[in-house]
Design an enzyme around this catalytic site. Sequence first.
Site, PDB file in Angstrom:
ATOM      1  N   ASN A 135      98.400  68.604  83.385  1.00  0.00           N
ATOM      2  CA  ASN A 135      99.248  67.440  83.653  1.00  0.00           C
ATOM      3  C   ASN A 135      99.741  66.823  82.349  1.00  0.00           C
ATOM      4  O   ASN A 135     100.864  66.334  82.254  1.00  0.00           O
ATOM      5  CB  ASN A 135      98.484  66.380  84.450  1.00  0.00           C
ATOM      6  CG  ASN A 135      98.199  66.799  85.881  1.00  0.00           C
ATOM      7  OD1 ASN A 135      98.807  67.742  86.388  1.00  0.00           O
ATOM      8  ND2 ASN A 135      97.284  66.117  86.526  1.00  0.00           N
ATOM      9  N   HIS A 176      88.970  67.914  89.893  1.00  0.00           N
ATOM     10  CA  HIS A 176      89.160  69.360  89.989  1.00  0.00           C
ATOM     11  C   HIS A 176      89.594  69.852  88.618  1.00  0.00           C
ATOM     12  O   HIS A 176      89.677  69.084  87.676  1.00  0.00           O
ATOM     13  CB  HIS A 176      90.223  69.684  91.044  1.00  0.00           C
ATOM     14  CG  HIS A 176      91.433  68.812  90.917  1.00  0.00           C
ATOM     15  ND1 HIS A 176      92.487  69.098  90.078  1.00  0.00           N
ATOM     16  CD2 HIS A 176      91.738  67.611  91.488  1.00  0.00           C
ATOM     17  CE1 HIS A 176      93.384  68.131  90.148  1.00  0.00           C
ATOM     18  NE2 HIS A 176      92.963  67.215  90.995  1.00  0.00           N
ATOM     19  N   ASP A 229      97.865  72.913  95.729  1.00  0.00           N
ATOM     20  CA  ASP A 229      97.881  73.083  94.275  1.00  0.00           C
ATOM     21  C   ASP A 229      96.496  73.323  93.698  1.00  0.00           C
ATOM     22  O   ASP A 229      96.363  73.836  92.587  1.00  0.00           O
ATOM     23  CB  ASP A 229      98.523  71.858  93.605  1.00  0.00           C
ATOM     24  CG  ASP A 229      97.889  70.548  94.037  1.00  0.00           C
ATOM     25  OD1 ASP A 229      97.225  70.516  95.094  1.00  0.00           O
ATOM     26  OD2 ASP A 229      98.086  69.537  93.333  1.00  0.00           O
ATOM     27  N   HIS A 244      89.932  62.381  95.438  1.00  0.00           N
ATOM     28  CA  HIS A 244      89.380  61.892  94.173  1.00  0.00           C
ATOM     29  C   HIS A 244      88.457  60.699  94.395  1.00  0.00           C
ATOM     30  O   HIS A 244      87.406  60.588  93.761  1.00  0.00           O
ATOM     31  CB  HIS A 244      90.515  61.481  93.231  1.00  0.00           C
ATOM     32  CG  HIS A 244      91.111  62.611  92.458  1.00  0.00           C
ATOM     33  ND1 HIS A 244      90.416  63.291  91.481  1.00  0.00           N
ATOM     34  CD2 HIS A 244      92.338  63.191  92.517  1.00  0.00           C
ATOM     35  CE1 HIS A 244      91.190  64.239  90.964  1.00  0.00           C
ATOM     36  NE2 HIS A 244      92.360  64.197  91.588  1.00  0.00           N
ATOM     37  N   LYS A 268     104.257  62.000  94.260  1.00  0.00           N
ATOM     38  CA  LYS A 268     104.049  62.358  92.846  1.00  0.00           C
ATOM     39  C   LYS A 268     105.310  62.983  92.255  1.00  0.00           C
ATOM     40  O   LYS A 268     105.869  63.935  92.815  1.00  0.00           O
ATOM     41  CB  LYS A 268     102.901  63.351  92.715  1.00  0.00           C
ATOM     42  CG  LYS A 268     101.525  62.774  93.010  1.00  0.00           C
ATOM     43  CD  LYS A 268     100.455  63.813  92.724  1.00  0.00           C
ATOM     44  CE  LYS A 268      99.066  63.274  92.988  1.00  0.00           C
ATOM     45  NZ  LYS A 268      98.010  64.268  92.675  1.00  0.00           N
ATOM     46  N   ASP A 269     105.709  62.497  91.086  1.00  0.00           N
ATOM     47  CA  ASP A 269     106.892  63.047  90.424  1.00  0.00           C
ATOM     48  C   ASP A 269     106.723  64.522  90.090  1.00  0.00           C
ATOM     49  O   ASP A 269     107.610  65.343  90.338  1.00  0.00           O
ATOM     50  CB  ASP A 269     107.229  62.237  89.157  1.00  0.00           C
ATOM     51  CG  ASP A 269     106.031  61.964  88.265  1.00  0.00           C
ATOM     52  OD1 ASP A 269     105.121  62.810  88.179  1.00  0.00           O
ATOM     53  OD2 ASP A 269     106.000  60.882  87.641  1.00  0.00           O
ATOM     54  N   ARG A 270     105.588  64.898  89.518  1.00  0.00           N
ATOM     55  CA  ARG A 270     105.405  66.280  89.065  1.00  0.00           C
ATOM     56  C   ARG A 270     105.440  67.278  90.214  1.00  0.00           C
ATOM     57  O   ARG A 270     105.884  68.414  90.052  1.00  0.00           O
ATOM     58  CB  ARG A 270     104.116  66.418  88.266  1.00  0.00           C
ATOM     59  CG  ARG A 270     102.848  65.945  88.947  1.00  0.00           C
ATOM     60  CD  ARG A 270     101.673  65.948  87.965  1.00  0.00           C
ATOM     61  NE  ARG A 270     100.429  65.469  88.533  1.00  0.00           N
ATOM     62  CZ  ARG A 270     100.002  64.212  88.490  1.00  0.00           C
ATOM     63  NH1 ARG A 270     100.765  63.288  87.926  1.00  0.00           N
ATOM     64  NH2 ARG A 270      98.838  63.873  89.009  1.00  0.00           N
ATOM     65  N   ASP A 320      98.248  68.328  98.628  1.00  0.00           N
ATOM     66  CA  ASP A 320      97.577  68.134  97.347  1.00  0.00           C
ATOM     67  C   ASP A 320      96.062  68.055  97.539  1.00  0.00           C
ATOM     68  O   ASP A 320      95.583  67.281  98.368  1.00  0.00           O
ATOM     69  CB  ASP A 320      98.089  66.835  96.715  1.00  0.00           C
ATOM     70  CG  ASP A 320      98.128  66.879  95.208  1.00  0.00           C
ATOM     71  OD1 ASP A 320      97.088  67.201  94.615  1.00  0.00           O
ATOM     72  OD2 ASP A 320      99.189  66.613  94.630  1.00  0.00           O
ATOM     73  N   THR A 347      96.865  69.554  88.929  1.00  0.00           N
ATOM     74  CA  THR A 347      97.993  69.390  89.845  1.00  0.00           C
ATOM     75  C   THR A 347      99.275  70.064  89.369  1.00  0.00           C
ATOM     76  O   THR A 347      99.879  70.858  90.091  1.00  0.00           O
ATOM     77  CB  THR A 347      98.262  67.890  90.079  1.00  0.00           C
ATOM     78  OG1 THR A 347      97.096  67.304  90.661  1.00  0.00           O
ATOM     79  CG2 THR A 347      99.440  67.682  91.005  1.00  0.00           C
TER      80      THR A 347
END
Length: 574
Positions: free
Chosen positions: A106, A510, A356, A313, A165-167, A40, A85
């Site tokens: 997102n 981003h 991503d 971040h 991360k779930d996504r 990521d 993401t």
Amino acid sequence: MPVRLLSIGSFFSLLALVLFGSAQAQEKTGPRLMVVVSVDQFCQDYLIRFQDNFPEDTKQSFFRNVLQNGAFYANCHHAHAITITAPGHSVQLTGAYPGTTGVIENDWFDRATGKIRYCVSDPLVEIIGITGGKPMSPRVLLVDTVGDRLKLANSQSKVFGVAIKDRASILMSGHRADCAFWMEKNQWVTSTYYRSDLPGYFRNMNDAKAVEQFRGQTWELLLPKEKYHNQQFADDNVHENPPSGWTAAFPHAMAKAGEMTADKYGDHVLFSPFGNDYTLLAARTVIENEKLGADDAPDLLTINFSSNDYVGHAFGPLSLEVEDITYRTDRQLAGFVKYLDEQVGAGKWTLALTADHGVAPIPELVAERPQVGERTLPAKRNPIGDSKVIKETLEKLLRQEIKVKELQDPKTKNVILDLDSNQVYLNYDHPNLKANHLVQARELIRDWLLRQNYVAAAYTREELLAGGDARLLAKMRLSFNPQRSGDVQYCYTPYSIPGVSGAKPRGTTHGSPWHYDTHVPMLLIGNSIVTGKYERRISPAFLAPTASRLLGVDSPGGCQEDPLLEALTPKAKF
């Protein structure tokens, strides 16, 4: 004795058996386990600038190993504009772009509910592994994935996703995955979309509070400080945004037992290389307990290194923290490759790595002037101001220009329903926004945005649907979905980033169509991969058809790209 000739029928029967046996033998030469790792927020820039500090020994350095024994694509760029993401992860194993996958951001404004919709939220399911968690599933995804094609082709094949991360876990593994696992409240969880209970191996990790193993440890620089490249700015500076309990400078001590709440300690894990260690521990647990790669039916495991994004971040790409987690990621992956050789078997697995999105530098760092006369970049945070103020300004503009009247009905009171850092949504129920007035409203918003400093481009719905040849417009179109996107889509100039209302102006993000956000690695190593460095321009969407070829299935239905055939041995090209 006379030679007996085969009849025509017998000849073709024998030929069919030979060809079938040959095909079966060829099929079994492919990988028994395909692993796709998405790091990521991982810029290709890191492989360029930091490569001299990767160990020369390929057993200790994953990136050096790929350079010598794998396929390395140096010109891989996300082709869509809104490099967030969820869209980035939806691209990798569907081979389709956000306008097709439907995963445009997102979060986005949902006209059906009048509320903001999180990409993988699903009220039809329940969370498993904790009480009171957020239910998630892949139902938002409008297309299938490589894992979905694999499950349809072979019921014995297994597909799993693992990520903090779930996504990431959900969108990479797809609709028909055996299970996707992610973390919430420091626990591994899944949802009833996949199964009715959490597997025993993850229940054991949760019950043992395995994530607590990092308490009291310290994240220190892996190498001597003088070897680091990111030293143009002070390690301890006010523009970075570390989690609670840390300063911006090394070293970073993990909270000790009793020092912090579990949630705040969990942030320390997320914002450090220990988050990737814990993710790989979970991935190995899945491989061993689900026996991935142990039989002739090929399996797929997707893994996301979420901690690189949290660190990026908070500290920015020009920090010691980002440089250090890059070196640690290199070594963590080298250890995982050794594990795959031991657990699955050398020559029986293939690993692909991409990202991503990338990230922008912290704008205040690259725009400030440490010395008189020093040149700077035209970078700015939140360049057109607070989103609430912008929304009010545009609301007033539309009322003046097209004589929109304020109505009392809550459904029709406002002309603008929602505005974020990429899109503006208009109220289709408003009686004064009918026919040409709707088109006029879009054009007024577009023109106002284009008059603002640091806005690079803005397009109306009509322009995005009509298309065009300009590369930036093409990128914006690939992020546009007619049902889910707004009425006007826009982006800032390079090095300028959106802000968050009420938040301190620190850290970075981003989401732009610019080089630092789009340029990511594409690396392949293992079974059926041809060693080489390839310079042609590709995108992470090329991974889906390539992985499909390696697994012996057709590409996903929405796939828009071709496989990377030059990186595949002849046995993977049938």
